[in-house]
Structures are given as structure tokens and as C-alpha cells.
Enzyme design. Sequence first.
Site, PDB file in Angstrom:
ATOM      1  N   SER A  90       0.784  -1.237   0.000  1.00  0.00           N
ATOM      2  CA  SER A  90       0.000   0.000   0.000  1.00  0.00           C
ATOM      3  C   SER A  90       0.814   1.284   0.000  1.00  0.00           C
ATOM      4  O   SER A  90       0.248   2.366  -0.164  1.00  0.00           O
ATOM      5  CB  SER A  90      -0.952   0.000   1.206  1.00  0.00           C
ATOM      6  OG  SER A  90      -0.213   0.032   2.398  1.00  0.00           O
ATOM      7  N   CYS A 244     -14.735   3.073  -0.106  1.00  0.00           N
ATOM      8  CA  CYS A 244     -14.680   1.847  -0.928  1.00  0.00           C
ATOM      9  C   CYS A 244     -15.509   2.012  -2.200  1.00  0.00           C
ATOM     10  O   CYS A 244     -15.154   1.471  -3.240  1.00  0.00           O
ATOM     11  CB  CYS A 244     -15.134   0.629  -0.119  1.00  0.00           C
ATOM     12  SG  CYS A 244     -13.935   0.183   1.156  1.00  0.00           S
ATOM     13  N   HIS A 350      -9.423  -6.415   5.382  1.00  0.00           N
ATOM     14  CA  HIS A 350      -8.073  -6.029   5.827  1.00  0.00           C
ATOM     15  C   HIS A 350      -6.987  -7.066   5.558  1.00  0.00           C
ATOM     16  O   HIS A 350      -5.894  -6.721   5.135  1.00  0.00           O
ATOM     17  CB  HIS A 350      -8.082  -5.678   7.313  1.00  0.00           C
ATOM     18  CG  HIS A 350      -6.791  -5.033   7.728  1.00  0.00           C
ATOM     19  ND1 HIS A 350      -6.551  -3.691   7.539  1.00  0.00           N
ATOM     20  CD2 HIS A 350      -5.655  -5.547   8.243  1.00  0.00           C
ATOM     21  CE1 HIS A 350      -5.328  -3.413   7.943  1.00  0.00           C
ATOM     22  NE2 HIS A 350      -4.761  -4.511   8.389  1.00  0.00           N
TER      23      HIS A 350
HETATM   24  N1  LIG Z   1      -9.830  -1.629   1.955  1.00  0.00           N
HETATM   25  C1  LIG Z   1     -10.206  -0.600   2.662  1.00  0.00           C
HETATM   26  O1  LIG Z   1      -9.929   0.551   2.312  1.00  0.00           O
HETATM   27  C2  LIG Z   1     -11.003  -0.810   3.909  1.00  0.00           C
HETATM   28  C3  LIG Z   1     -11.637   0.288   4.516  1.00  0.00           C
HETATM   29  C4  LIG Z   1     -12.383   0.050   5.676  1.00  0.00           C
HETATM   30  C5  LIG Z   1     -12.467  -1.221   6.220  1.00  0.00           C
HETATM   31  N2  LIG Z   1     -11.781  -2.246   5.611  1.00  0.00           N
HETATM   32  C6  LIG Z   1     -11.843  -3.623   6.103  1.00  0.00           C
HETATM   33  O2  LIG Z   1     -12.944  -4.244   5.419  1.00  0.00           O
HETATM   34  C7  LIG Z   1     -13.470  -5.311   6.221  1.00  0.00           C
HETATM   35  C8  LIG Z   1     -14.977  -5.121   6.376  1.00  0.00           C
HETATM   36  O3  LIG Z   1     -15.239  -3.963   7.144  1.00  0.00           O
HETATM   37  P1  LIG Z   1     -16.734  -3.491   7.438  1.00  0.00           P
HETATM   38  O4  LIG Z   1     -16.596  -2.243   8.226  1.00  0.00           O
HETATM   39  O5  LIG Z   1     -17.545  -3.547   6.220  1.00  0.00           O
HETATM   40  O6  LIG Z   1     -17.211  -4.679   8.414  1.00  0.00           O
HETATM   41  P2  LIG Z   1     -18.729  -5.120   8.692  1.00  0.00           P
HETATM   42  O7  LIG Z   1     -18.686  -5.946   9.907  1.00  0.00           O
HETATM   43  O8  LIG Z   1     -19.606  -3.908   8.630  1.00  0.00           O
HETATM   44  O9  LIG Z   1     -19.099  -6.033   7.405  1.00  0.00           O
HETATM   45  C9  LIG Z   1     -18.686  -7.330   7.199  1.00  0.00           C
HETATM   46  C10 LIG Z   1     -19.908  -8.121   6.729  1.00  0.00           C
HETATM   47  O10 LIG Z   1     -19.502  -9.423   6.306  1.00  0.00           O
HETATM   48  C11 LIG Z   1     -20.490 -10.345   6.708  1.00  0.00           C
HETATM   49  N3  LIG Z   1     -19.888 -11.687   6.756  1.00  0.00           N
HETATM   50  C12 LIG Z   1     -19.122 -12.256   7.716  1.00  0.00           C
HETATM   51  N4  LIG Z   1     -18.788 -13.517   7.384  1.00  0.00           N
HETATM   52  C13 LIG Z   1     -19.355 -13.753   6.168  1.00  0.00           C
HETATM   53  C14 LIG Z   1     -19.367 -14.873   5.303  1.00  0.00           C
HETATM   54  N5  LIG Z   1     -18.759 -16.018   5.622  1.00  0.00           N
HETATM   55  N6  LIG Z   1     -20.039 -14.764   4.126  1.00  0.00           N
HETATM   56  C15 LIG Z   1     -20.694 -13.612   3.790  1.00  0.00           C
HETATM   57  N7  LIG Z   1     -20.706 -12.522   4.588  1.00  0.00           N
HETATM   58  C16 LIG Z   1     -20.053 -12.596   5.765  1.00  0.00           C
HETATM   59  C17 LIG Z   1     -20.960  -9.812   8.069  1.00  0.00           C
HETATM   60  O11 LIG Z   1     -22.249 -10.306   8.412  1.00  0.00           O
HETATM   61  C18 LIG Z   1     -20.951  -8.312   7.831  1.00  0.00           C
HETATM   62  O12 LIG Z   1     -22.208  -7.826   7.420  1.00  0.00           O
HETATM   63  C19 LIG Z   1     -12.676  -5.256   7.516  1.00  0.00           C
HETATM   64  O13 LIG Z   1     -11.599  -6.172   7.434  1.00  0.00           O
HETATM   65  C20 LIG Z   1     -12.134  -3.840   7.553  1.00  0.00           C
HETATM   66  O14 LIG Z   1     -11.010  -3.755   8.387  1.00  0.00           O
HETATM   67  C21 LIG Z   1     -11.090  -2.070   4.464  1.00  0.00           C
END
Ligand SMILES: NC(=O)c1ccc[n+]([C@@H]2O[C@H](COP(=O)([O-])OP(=O)(O)OC[C@H]3O[C@@H](n4cnc5c(N)ncnc54)[C@H](O)[C@@H]3O)[C@@H](O)[C@H]2O)c1
Length: 485
Positions: A90, A244, A350
Site C-alpha cells: 500500500s 470503498c 483487511h
Molecule cells: N480496503 C479498505 O480501504 C477498507 C476500509 C475500511 C475497512 N476495511 C476492512 O474491510 C473489512 C470489512 O469492514 P466493514 O466495516 O464492512 O465490516 P462489517 O462488519 O460492517 O461487514 C462485514 C460483513 O460481512 C459479513 N460476513 C461475515 N462472514 C461472512 C461470510 N462467511 N459470508 C458472507 N458474509 C459474511 C458480516 O455479516 C458483515 O455484514 C474489515 O476487514 C475492515 O477492516 C477495508
Amino acid sequence: MALLVETTPSGREYKVKDMSQAHFGRLEIELAEVEMPGLMGCRAEFGPAKPLRGARITGSLHMTIHTAVLIETLSALGASVRWCSCNIFSTQDHAAAAVARDSAAVFAWKGETLHEYWWCTERALDWGPGGGPDLIVDDGGDITLLIHEGVKAEEEYERSGTLPDPASTENTEFRIVLGLIRGSIVGDPRKYRKIKERLVGVSEETTTGVKRLCQMQANGTLLFPAINVNDSVTKSKFDNLYGCRHSLPDGLMRATDVMIAGKIAVVCGYGNVGKGCAAALKSAGARVIVTEIDPICALQALMEGIPVLTLEDIVPEADIFVTTTANKDIIMVHHMKKMKNNAIVCNIGHFDNEIDMHGLETYPGINRITIKPQTDRWVFPETQTGIIVLAEGRMVNLGCATGHPNFVMSCSFTNQVIAQLELWNERATGKYEKKVYVLPKHLDEKVAALHLGKLGAKLTKLTLEQAAYISVAVEGPYKPTHYRY
Ligand SMILES: NC(=O)c1ccc[n+]([C@@H]2O[C@H](COP(=O)([O-])OP(=O)(O)OC[C@H]3O[C@@H](n4cnc5c(N)ncnc54)[C@H](O)[C@@H]3O)[C@@H](O)[C@H]2O)c1
């Protein structure tokens, strides 16, 4: 890359890819400052008093242009800063060079090996013989993990004389962490405990890091106070969602230039990040399908007109797969084997364990063709068809593009600055125990307010009678803490 610390003419340590990119980095940082009114507002409000004077801050967070503006805000408030990235792909090398040249000790470059990544992390924590940092800015919890594992191993060594054994784990990355700690105990068996003793606390950026902190709090193993920046409304409902929504298509397009319109795109997980990804793909003309485990999120997807199915239902038909779950083992090699030729598989959560990269890499006879860095075609021997995996299963928006746009990161990072100030100002008062806290709502509202002017918004003011009628103060907070936005 030879792992040797270099020093600037002023004596500041660093290790970056190419110092000659510093001028380019500076020009882009100056552009970003105009897009980051929250951070610049913090500089204007708090800068003159230098409230972070004397604080040593170690950060582990994508070393991008917008992070450069965060680092230089912390410096403008008086802190000394050492920084590394929280992801091997990154770093923006020009951002790292500009900060290393001008303002803070940086150890980061794009395309680190895991060994280099942990070397950089160790350097960012290394403040010399006087112990470690006072404060940590963490994203995903790797620095927090290293300190906790270090303390645990030192205590075990003191108790039983046993050093950590890298061979005790199958996880390649954890093997490196244990090797690092083993080496440090041999050199100084109290290193991580000294770091812990000095530490005031950590502010954690993301969902996954917060999960780790909450697990430690529940186990009673959390060693210092933590502020959960992710669950500020102005972070998780903005960066995770709108960030995102912008940076997923950016990553997909830079990596593959594929036409999104007309394709079938599967978004695994419909939380904050999944909602942003699905919205972007839908508005680009894709037919989006969501997978979920949570009935509430599944119903939300349906209300947006997005079908909810299982991965098994859709694997052979879909063209683009995006994981967003913060969970593990979402897209396995047996799924990938059934996909269409040149289906695109990527992750925006993440860590790199949502997609079964190990299963793919060890699949007998598989052929990996690197089209360009972070874009690989993996060809299965039986069918001679391939899938395209982006950023080696790590965050596609940071590996294949430059992360979120500066404006939304200004919201996230203003929360970071407020959290750092809060931890530092309250360091002697006992306000924060070894627990995970969120910032109070009036500060969340303040972060939002700092971003309105740039977009030309004018807020309506409550009358005293209106405020009394809805039971809030004229100056806020305007919602109860349980309000979900
Ligand atoms: N790439 C980026 O820029 C960025 C930015 C913010 C957050 N993140 C990361 O993204 C990830 C998600 O964050 P979020 O805030 O959306 O979390 P969140 O908890 O709001 O969303 C995750 C979703 O995935 C679902 N889930 C869990 N297991 C599952 C499965 N086996 N099959 C289908 N769905 C399933 C959950 O029910 C939940 O609704 C985290 O790892 C976070 O750290 C990345």
C-alpha cells in the site's frame, strides 16, 4: 532491498525506495492538504499550542499521500513520529520519500516482502534506548499484536527459559513475528515490557483491528487503553462506505481495465464496505449479487434490489468476485476452480485470508502468470482456464490503486488526531483504563462539521423551542448514542 537504516542530513532515520521522488510526493501532499479540511482545521486550531509536544508517536498505517497529511498534522501539533505501512503493497513511494525527507522517520516501500514488512514495523517501534513510543496509531492491529506477543514471550522466557519457536506455527507471517521476538529476547529480554510500560495507548483505524482489541479486552489480556476510531460515525459510515465506493472500481480498473457494465459481480459481505462496493459496481452497470450470513444485512441488500445468494449458487456464472467480510476462508480454491475463464477475484477486507491464497499457490500443477505487479493470472492444469487474482488477495484498493480519496480520509484521520490528543491529554488522569473506547458523539459531529464548508453546505440552526421539543442542546449532540445513521 538491503535492510539498512539510512539518515537524512538532519540525522532522522528512514528507509524508503527512492528519495528522488520526494519532490513529486511534496507536490501531491500539497494538493491533498486542500482536500483534507479536517486535518488542516486541526492544525489551525491546535497547532499553535503544540499539545502533542514531547509525545513520541509510532504509526502503522498505509504510507500514502493522505497519510502523509496525517503524519504532518501530528508533527505540527508537536509530536515526533516514526511510521511504517500496515500492508506490503500500500505504500506510495513518493509519499514515503517526501515525509522521510521533510518531517518524520519512515520505513516503508511498495512491494515489501513479509520479512521486510516486519523489519519496517520493528524500526517504527524502535525509539532507541529510552524505550518505545508514547502513542500508537494502528490500522489492523499489527503493532499492537507485536507488543502483546513480545510481552507474552518475554514473560514466558522469564518463567521457564523457553524462547518462542517459529516452527510451532504453520502461519508464514506469524512465524516471522515469532522469529523477530525470539531475536529480540536474546538481545534484550525486557524490550517489549519496556515498550509497554511507556505506552499511553493506541488509536485503531479499522474494523479488523478493533475486533482484535475487543477480543483482547474480553480475554483480559489488553495491555493498554485503546480508542476505536473505526466506530466513529464519521469513519465507518464514510471511509468504509464512500471510500470503498470510490476506490474499489479504481483498483479494478487500474489492474484490469475490464468493462464493469453488464458483468455479474459478487460482493461477499454487505456491511459498511460491502455496501460501498455493491453500490459502485451497480452504478457502473454490473448485475450485483451479495452473499451474507446476517439476515439484517441480507434484507438491506434486497431492499436495494440486490439478490442474496450463496457463493456456490453463483460461482460458475459470475465475472467479478470481491470479498469484504473481515472473516476468513470466503473464496476457496475449489470455488476458484469452477469459475469462468478470466473471472476476477479480489479482496478489500483487511487481511489476505478471505481468499484461499495458500490453496491456490499449492494447487498441483497451477501456473501463475504475472501480468504486472499485483495482477496475476492463475491457470488450472485440468481446464487450462485461468482466473485473475488482484493484489495477491490483499486489499485491492490499496494494492492496485491508491486507497480512498483524500477527502474521506480527512474524516477518518481527523478522528485519529482527536483520539491521539485525547489519550495524550488524559495520560495522567486515569480516565482511560485497559479497555476499548469510542470517541464521544460531539467530537464525531465536530469532525463532520469541519468538512461541510469545503462542500458549500449551510447548516440549519435549531431554535431554542425546537431544541427543547426534540430534547437536544442547540449546539448538539443531535442524536442519542444508540442512533445508527
Ligand atoms: N480496503 C479498505 O480501504 C477498507 C476500509 C475500511 C475497512 N476495511 C476492512 O474491510 C473489512 C470489512 O469492514 P466493514 O466495516 O464492512 O465490516 P462489517 O462488519 O460492517 O461487514 C462485514 C460483513 O460481512 C459479513 N460476513 C461475515 N462472514 C461472512 C461470510 N462467511 N459470508 C458472507 N458474509 C459474511 C458480516 O455479516 C458483515 O455484514 C474489515 O476487514 C475492515 O477492516 C477495508
